[in-house]
Design a protein around this motif. Sequence first.
Motif, PDB file in Angstrom:
ATOM      1  N   LEU A  22      59.955 100.573  26.774  1.00 32.93           N
ATOM      2  CA  LEU A  22      60.709  99.665  27.651  1.00 32.93           C
ATOM      3  C   LEU A  22      59.890  99.287  28.872  1.00 32.93           C
ATOM      4  CD1 LEU A  22      64.326 101.141  27.625  1.00 32.93           C
ATOM      5  CD2 LEU A  22      63.508  99.051  26.519  1.00 32.93           C
ATOM      6  N   GLU A  23      59.235 100.267  29.447  1.00 32.43           N
ATOM      7  CA  GLU A  23      58.428 100.016  30.641  1.00 32.43           C
ATOM      8  C   GLU A  23      57.279  99.050  30.323  1.00 32.43           C
ATOM      9  OE1 GLU A  23      56.736 102.617  34.390  1.00 32.43           O
ATOM     10  OE2 GLU A  23      57.255 103.645  32.532  1.00 32.43           O
ATOM     11  N   SER A  24      56.685  99.214  29.175  1.00 34.26           N
ATOM     12  CA  SER A  24      55.609  98.319  28.751  1.00 34.26           C
ATOM     13  C   SER A  24      56.116  96.892  28.571  1.00 34.26           C
ATOM     14  CB  SER A  24      55.004  98.850  27.445  1.00 34.26           C
ATOM     15  OG  SER A  24      53.974  98.012  27.004  1.00 34.26           O
ATOM     16  N   SER A  25      57.261  96.753  27.936  1.00 35.34           N
ATOM     17  CA  SER A  25      57.853  95.417  27.750  1.00 35.34           C
ATOM     18  C   SER A  25      58.226  94.793  29.091  1.00 35.34           C
ATOM     19  CB  SER A  25      59.094  95.503  26.858  1.00 35.34           C
ATOM     20  OG  SER A  25      58.744  95.907  25.564  1.00 35.34           O
ATOM     21  N   LEU A  26      58.782  95.599  29.970  1.00 35.13           N
ATOM     22  CA  LEU A  26      59.143  95.105  31.296  1.00 35.13           C
ATOM     23  C   LEU A  26      57.908  94.658  32.069  1.00 35.13           C
ATOM     24  CD1 LEU A  26      61.350  94.616  33.439  1.00 35.13           C
ATOM     25  CD2 LEU A  26      60.936  96.946  34.233  1.00 35.13           C
ATOM     26  N   ARG A  58      54.382  88.045  33.377  1.00 38.61           N
ATOM     27  CA  ARG A  58      54.597  86.652  32.963  1.00 38.61           C
ATOM     28  C   ARG A  58      55.357  85.876  34.059  1.00 38.61           C
ATOM     29  NH1 ARG A  58      57.599  87.037  27.994  1.00 38.61           N
ATOM     30  NH2 ARG A  58      55.655  87.829  27.161  1.00 38.61           N
ATOM     31  N   LYS A  59      56.372  86.525  34.634  1.00 41.46           N
ATOM     32  CA  LYS A  59      57.157  85.887  35.703  1.00 41.46           C
ATOM     33  C   LYS A  59      56.284  85.624  36.930  1.00 41.46           C
ATOM     34  CE  LYS A  59      61.200  86.459  38.579  1.00 41.46           C
ATOM     35  NZ  LYS A  59      61.723  87.376  39.533  1.00 41.46           N
ATOM     36  N   ALA A  60      55.448  86.580  37.289  1.00 41.05           N
ATOM     37  CA  ALA A  60      54.561  86.418  38.445  1.00 41.05           C
ATOM     38  C   ALA A  60      53.575  85.278  38.208  1.00 41.05           C
ATOM     39  CB  ALA A  60      53.816  87.721  38.719  1.00 41.05           C
ATOM     40  N   ILE A  61      53.048  85.173  37.014  1.00 42.57           N
ATOM     41  CA  ILE A  61      52.098  84.097  36.694  1.00 42.57           C
ATOM     42  C   ILE A  61      52.790  82.742  36.754  1.00 42.57           C
ATOM     43  CG2 ILE A  61      50.682  83.110  34.837  1.00 42.57           C
ATOM     44  CD1 ILE A  61      50.110  86.093  34.031  1.00 42.57           C
ATOM     45  N   GLN A  62      53.998  82.662  36.202  1.00 37.25           N
ATOM     46  CA  GLN A  62      54.742  81.397  36.250  1.00 37.25           C
ATOM     47  C   GLN A  62      55.045  80.975  37.683  1.00 37.25           C
ATOM     48  OE1 GLN A  62      58.100  82.232  33.713  1.00 37.25           O
ATOM     49  NE2 GLN A  62      57.016  81.579  31.856  1.00 37.25           N
ATOM     50  N   ALA A  63      55.301  81.962  38.540  1.00 41.38           N
ATOM     51  CA  ALA A  63      55.583  81.675  39.950  1.00 41.38           C
ATOM     52  C   ALA A  63      54.289  81.513  40.751  1.00 41.38           C
ATOM     53  CB  ALA A  63      56.432  82.783  40.555  1.00 41.38           C
ATOM     54  N   GLU A  64      53.165  81.629  40.074  1.00 41.06           N
ATOM     55  CA  GLU A  64      51.852  81.571  40.707  1.00 41.06           C
ATOM     56  C   GLU A  64      51.695  82.600  41.814  1.00 41.06           C
ATOM     57  OE1 GLU A  64      50.545  77.602  41.640  1.00 41.06           O
ATOM     58  OE2 GLU A  64      50.762  76.964  39.546  1.00 41.06           O
ATOM     59  N   LEU A  79      57.194  98.727  39.366  1.00 41.38           N
ATOM     60  CA  LEU A  79      57.997  98.056  38.340  1.00 41.38           C
ATOM     61  C   LEU A  79      59.478  98.152  38.662  1.00 41.38           C
ATOM     62  CD1 LEU A  79      56.480  98.825  34.824  1.00 41.38           C
ATOM     63  CD2 LEU A  79      56.755  96.628  35.930  1.00 41.38           C
ATOM     64  N   ALA A  80      59.905  99.285  39.176  1.00 36.99           N
ATOM     65  CA  ALA A  80      61.312  99.466  39.535  1.00 36.99           C
ATOM     66  C   ALA A  80      61.719  98.441  40.579  1.00 36.99           C
ATOM     67  CB  ALA A  80      61.551 100.874  40.058  1.00 36.99           C
ATOM     68  N   GLN A  81      60.843  98.203  41.532  1.00 36.63           N
ATOM     69  CA  GLN A  81      61.114  97.224  42.583  1.00 36.63           C
ATOM     70  C   GLN A  81      61.295  95.834  41.976  1.00 36.63           C
ATOM     71  OE1 GLN A  81      57.868  96.671  45.389  1.00 36.63           O
ATOM     72  NE2 GLN A  81      59.345  96.635  47.084  1.00 36.63           N
ATOM     73  N   GLN A  82      60.424  95.473  41.048  1.00 31.77           N
ATOM     74  CA  GLN A  82      60.514  94.172  40.376  1.00 31.77           C
ATOM     75  C   GLN A  82      61.821  94.070  39.578  1.00 31.77           C
ATOM     76  OE1 GLN A  82      58.005  91.577  39.654  1.00 31.77           O
ATOM     77  NE2 GLN A  82      56.662  92.309  41.261  1.00 31.77           N
ATOM     78  N   ALA A  83      62.154  95.138  38.857  1.00 38.18           N
ATOM     79  CA  ALA A  83      63.344  95.135  38.009  1.00 38.18           C
ATOM     80  C   ALA A  83      64.619  95.035  38.833  1.00 38.18           C
ATOM     81  CB  ALA A  83      63.380  96.381  37.136  1.00 38.18           C
ATOM     82  N   MET A  84      64.653  95.712  39.962  1.00 37.96           N
ATOM     83  CA  MET A  84      65.844  95.657  40.817  1.00 37.96           C
ATOM     84  C   MET A  84      65.978  94.287  41.485  1.00 37.96           C
ATOM     85  SD  MET A  84      67.402  98.424  40.273  1.00 37.96           S
ATOM     86  CE  MET A  84      68.664  98.509  41.528  1.00 37.96           C
ATOM     87  N   ALA A  85      64.844  93.667  41.793  1.00 38.76           N
ATOM     88  CA  ALA A  85      64.875  92.346  42.434  1.00 38.76           C
ATOM     89  C   ALA A  85      65.262  91.245  41.446  1.00 38.76           C
ATOM     90  CB  ALA A  85      63.516  92.033  43.054  1.00 38.76           C
ATOM     91  N   ALA A  86      64.998  91.469  40.175  1.00 36.08           N
ATOM     92  CA  ALA A  86      65.293  90.447  39.165  1.00 36.08           C
ATOM     93  C   ALA A  86      65.893  91.109  37.920  1.00 36.08           C
ATOM     94  CB  ALA A  86      64.025  89.675  38.811  1.00 36.08           C
ATOM     95  N   PRO A  87      67.186  91.471  37.961  1.00 39.94           N
ATOM     96  CA  PRO A  87      67.820  92.173  36.839  1.00 39.94           C
ATOM     97  C   PRO A  87      67.793  91.384  35.517  1.00 39.94           C
ATOM     98  CG  PRO A  87      69.295  92.108  38.745  1.00 39.94           C
ATOM     99  CD  PRO A  87      68.095  91.304  39.085  1.00 39.94           C
TER     100      PRO A  87
END
Length: 171
Positions: free
Chosen positions: A38-42, A48-54, A156-164
């Motif tokens: 799960l962590e790897s997939s996340l 991918r999200k960071a790249i799209q947001a540049e 990763l936890a920070q990213q996941a909590m910011a974008a559920p």
Amino acid sequence: EESKPSKRPKKQHTEESTENTQFSVDGDCLKEWACCLLESSLLICCKRKAIQAEDFDAALALKQLEQALGDRLQKAKTKCQQTAGATQPVRLEEVRRQKQEAVAREDYDRAMELKELEKQLENQRQLEEVHATAAALRLLSDSSAEELSNALQPALAQQAMAAPELWQQVA
């Protein structure tokens, strides 16, 4: 009506046979492997999200987590497989080596036996992966985003909590 004996030679089962082997491990071991999956997939979704947001600083920071996570994933997988007495990559490679040697000696009967064993070991390895993936999906469906985030590396936890919504992408 009497049945006729088969003309086909009967298969000899060697001590190496894994035909009836089940993949069963303790829950903690499988859960650890599932968490790493799960962590790897996340991580992939976050990057991918960071790249799209540049947001290339975030993408770089996430990229730097990949090696350590990959190592943890491999360690969890190996530990789980060893606990279960499952297919060891070394054993599969040994069977492949023996098959090549049998072919070189022109011992085709042995090469056929080893080819069958190789297939069984490969199938078992695939089954192990399926079990771990199913465990990851169960963990994902049975846990809240907060519970899942608690098991992650802090970045990763920070990213996941910011974008559920990332958890939906992981699924």
